[in-house]
Write a protein that holds these residues in place. Structure first.
Motif, PDB file in Angstrom:
ATOM      1  N   ASP A   5       0.885  -1.166   0.000  1.00  0.00           N
ATOM      2  CA  ASP A   5       0.000   0.000   0.000  1.00  0.00           C
ATOM      3  C   ASP A   5       0.920   1.213   0.000  1.00  0.00           C
ATOM      4  OD1 ASP A   5      -1.892   1.951   0.283  1.00  0.00           O
ATOM      5  OD2 ASP A   5      -2.790   1.146   2.097  1.00  0.00           O
ATOM      6  N   GLU A   7       0.615   4.224  -1.681  1.00  0.00           N
ATOM      7  CA  GLU A   7       0.014   5.507  -2.060  1.00  0.00           C
ATOM      8  C   GLU A   7       0.083   5.822  -3.548  1.00  0.00           C
ATOM      9  OE1 GLU A   7      -1.772   6.911   0.314  1.00  0.00           O
ATOM     10  OE2 GLU A   7      -1.026   5.307   1.594  1.00  0.00           O
ATOM     11  N   GLY A   8      -0.335   4.872  -4.371  1.00  0.00           N
ATOM     12  CA  GLY A   8      -0.414   5.118  -5.800  1.00  0.00           C
ATOM     13  C   GLY A   8       0.794   4.684  -6.602  1.00  0.00           C
ATOM     14  N   HIS A  34      -6.039   3.612  -4.934  1.00  0.00           N
ATOM     15  CA  HIS A  34      -5.428   4.940  -5.033  1.00  0.00           C
ATOM     16  C   HIS A  34      -5.787   5.670  -6.329  1.00  0.00           C
ATOM     17  CE1 HIS A  34      -3.274   4.461  -1.336  1.00  0.00           C
ATOM     18  NE2 HIS A  34      -2.838   3.279  -1.751  1.00  0.00           N
ATOM     19  N   TYR A  65     -12.044   2.247  -0.199  1.00  0.00           N
ATOM     20  CA  TYR A  65     -10.740   2.358   0.439  1.00  0.00           C
ATOM     21  C   TYR A  65     -10.174   1.041   0.966  1.00  0.00           C
ATOM     22  CZ  TYR A  65     -11.805   7.195  -0.103  1.00  0.00           C
ATOM     23  OH  TYR A  65     -12.130   8.394  -0.643  1.00  0.00           O
TER      24      TYR A  65
END
Length: 72
Positions: A5, A7-8, A34, A65
């Motif tokens: 994970d 963040e993109g 994301h 999410y």
């Protein structure tokens, strides 16, 4: 086991870990929420690297999410 994970930057992380994934073949849990394209691009990237893995998408909480790709 790898939980991802970042963040993109999941696609970038998969690309950077390509040789480790091929060599060690870990189970994966990868965040898919994301960017809207992640739902398609991340499973495609995993399939390019580990073609024989089984892929499962699960939602672990209300809303997008908790959308996670599990691979084994």
């Amino acid at each position: 086991f790898i939980k991802m994970d970042v963040e993109g930057f999941e696609n970038d992380a998969l690309e950077g870990a390509k040789e480790v994934l091929k060599r060690d073949r870990p189970k994966l849990a990868i965040a898919l929420y994301h960017m809207s394209s992640d739902l398609f691009t991340i499973p495609d990237r995993v399939r390019e690297i580990l073609a024989d893995y089984e892929l499962y998408v699960r939602c672990n909480m209300a809303g997008p999410y908790g959308l996670t790709l599990f691979c084994r």
